[in-house]
Design an enzyme around this catalytic site. Structure first.
Site, PDB file in Angstrom:
ATOM      1  CG  ASN A   6      -1.747   1.226   1.376  1.00 19.63           C
ATOM      2  OD1 ASN A   6      -1.772   2.060   0.467  1.00 19.63           O
ATOM      3  ND2 ASN A   6      -2.436   1.356   2.498  1.00 19.63           N
ATOM      4  CD1 TRP A   7       3.461   0.927  -2.770  1.00 19.00           C
ATOM      5  CD2 TRP A   7       3.540   1.993  -4.733  1.00 19.00           C
ATOM      6  NE1 TRP A   7       4.146   0.131  -3.653  1.00 19.00           N
ATOM      7  CE2 TRP A   7       4.218   0.760  -4.865  1.00 19.00           C
ATOM      8  CE3 TRP A   7       3.457   2.839  -5.846  1.00 19.00           C
ATOM      9  CZ2 TRP A   7       4.802   0.348  -6.069  1.00 19.00           C
ATOM     10  CZ3 TRP A   7       4.044   2.438  -7.047  1.00 19.00           C
ATOM     11  CH2 TRP A   7       4.712   1.197  -7.147  1.00 19.00           C
ATOM     12  CE  LYS A   8      -0.232   3.113   4.793  1.00 15.95           C
ATOM     13  NZ  LYS A   8      -0.112   3.192   6.242  1.00 15.95           N
ATOM     14  CD  GLU A  94      -2.971   5.398   6.830  1.00 19.69           C
ATOM     15  OE1 GLU A  94      -2.952   5.448   5.588  1.00 19.69           O
ATOM     16  OE2 GLU A  94      -2.062   4.855   7.497  1.00 19.69           O
ATOM     17  N   GLY A 170       2.585   2.382  10.872  1.00 22.44           N
ATOM     18  CA  GLY A 170       3.535   3.489  10.730  1.00 22.44           C
ATOM     19  C   GLY A 170       4.197   3.892  12.039  1.00 22.44           C
ATOM     20  N   GLY A 232       5.029   1.346   4.725  1.00 21.95           N
ATOM     21  CA  GLY A 232       6.353   1.945   4.559  1.00 21.95           C
ATOM     22  C   GLY A 232       7.356   1.075   3.820  1.00 21.95           C
TER      23      GLY A 232
HETATM   24  P1  13P Z   1       3.054   0.441   7.713  1.00 18.45           P
HETATM   25  O1  13P Z   1       3.592  -0.844   7.137  1.00 18.45           O
HETATM   26  O2  13P Z   1       3.758   1.663   7.222  1.00 18.45           O
HETATM   27  O3  13P Z   1       2.930   0.371   9.196  1.00 18.45           O
HETATM   28  O4  13P Z   1       1.548   0.594   7.140  1.00 18.45           O
HETATM   29  C1  13P Z   1       0.693  -0.473   7.220  1.00 18.45           C
HETATM   30  C2  13P Z   1      -0.540  -0.157   6.462  1.00 18.45           C
HETATM   31  O5  13P Z   1      -1.299   0.722   6.843  1.00 18.45           O
HETATM   32  C3  13P Z   1      -0.795  -0.892   5.213  1.00 18.45           C
HETATM   33  O6  13P Z   1      -2.072  -0.627   4.724  1.00 18.45           O
END
Ligand code: 13P
Length: 251
Positions: A6-8, A94, A170, A232
């Site tokens: 998930n690159w957000k 989120e 995160g 991340g």
């Molecule tokens: P992180 O791996 O950055 O903690 O994020 C997890 C996440 O929200 C994947 O959707």
């Protein structure tokens, strides 16, 4: 086993295409592990192009539940299909936390995604406050139950659930393998109750929350952990490929 990145809200268009190319190169042969990347909307088309010829699938990070029309700023299931998406992440914490997404929205989106032959990756998970109050099962049960309400499923490969404890996203804090296993087994029992035993046994339940190469082996070795949703660490091709390799060694 499914490992999804998930690159957000990271990478611009050239950066996303480059990262996708690097991922394909770093992965080599993922063996039986299914791999997907979920870039921002604007880069879906370019990333689909960069993934061509590889086994890596494309996913989006959200979508709207209506077919189309006057919904400024939104993206429909059919649009995602038209750019080559296989998966769509729905109900990420989120989205729930910052954009007011409710269980009802998630349920409508799940049904719309399924109607358009997209595989929803439905995210559930409790906050730190809820865990400290001993409410984690109650919270996750409500989220799972409402997400799959009125969902008719005949093939377990059409739905993915991701357990993402909000306190682990995160933050560098990961659920312990035992905590992850316990919740995953519970989610599988819930899915059996709501969708039937056979489907539940074969639905991928992913763990998400600070998964990285250093902890992937231990998490992915848990019986009911069928993969990972990586934030991340999915932004570095080498780290993402190392997590896929950990999955391969557990498959
Ligand atoms: P992180 O791996 O950055 O903690 O994020 C997890 C996440 O929200 C994947 O959707």
């Amino acid at each position: 086993m499914l490992i999804a990145g998930n690159w957000k809200m990271n990478t611009d268009l050239p950066g996303a295409a480059k990262l996708a190319e690097e991922v394909v190169e770093a992965l080599g042969d993922p063996g039986p592990v299914q791999v997907a990347v979920c870039p921002p909307f604007v880069s879906l088309d370019a990333v689909f192009g960069a993934l061509r010829g590889s086994s890596v699938k494309l996913g989006a990070q959200d979508m709207h539940f209506e077919e189309g029309g006057a919904y400024t700023g939104e993206v429909s299931a059919a649009m995602l299909r038209s750019v080559g998406c296989t998966y769509v992440i729905l109900g990420h914490s989120e989205r729930r936390q910052y954009f007011g997404e409710t269980d009802e929205h998630v349920n409508k989106k799940v049904r719309q995604a399924l109607a358009h032959e997209l595989v929803p990756i439905v995210c559930v998970g409790e906050t730190l406050k809820e865990r400290e109050a001993g409410q984690e099962r109650h919270v996750v049960k409500g989220q799972v139950e409402r997400a799959v309400e009125s969902v008719v499923l005949s093939d377990p490969a059409r739905l993915v659930v991701a357990y993402e404890p909000v306190w682990a996203i995160g933050t560098g804090k990961t659920a312990s393998p035992a905590q992850a296993q316990e919740m995953h087994a519970y989610i599988r029992r819930l899915l059996a109750e709501f969708l039937g035993e056979h489907l539940a046994g074969n639905i991928h339940i992913l763990y998400g929350g600070s998964m990285k190469p250093a902890n992937a082996d231990e998490l992915l070795s848990q019986k009911d952990v069928d993969g990972g949703l990586i934030g991340g660490a999915s932004l570095q091709a080498g780290a993402f490929a190392a997590i896929v390799a950990a999955g391969k060694s557990q498959s």
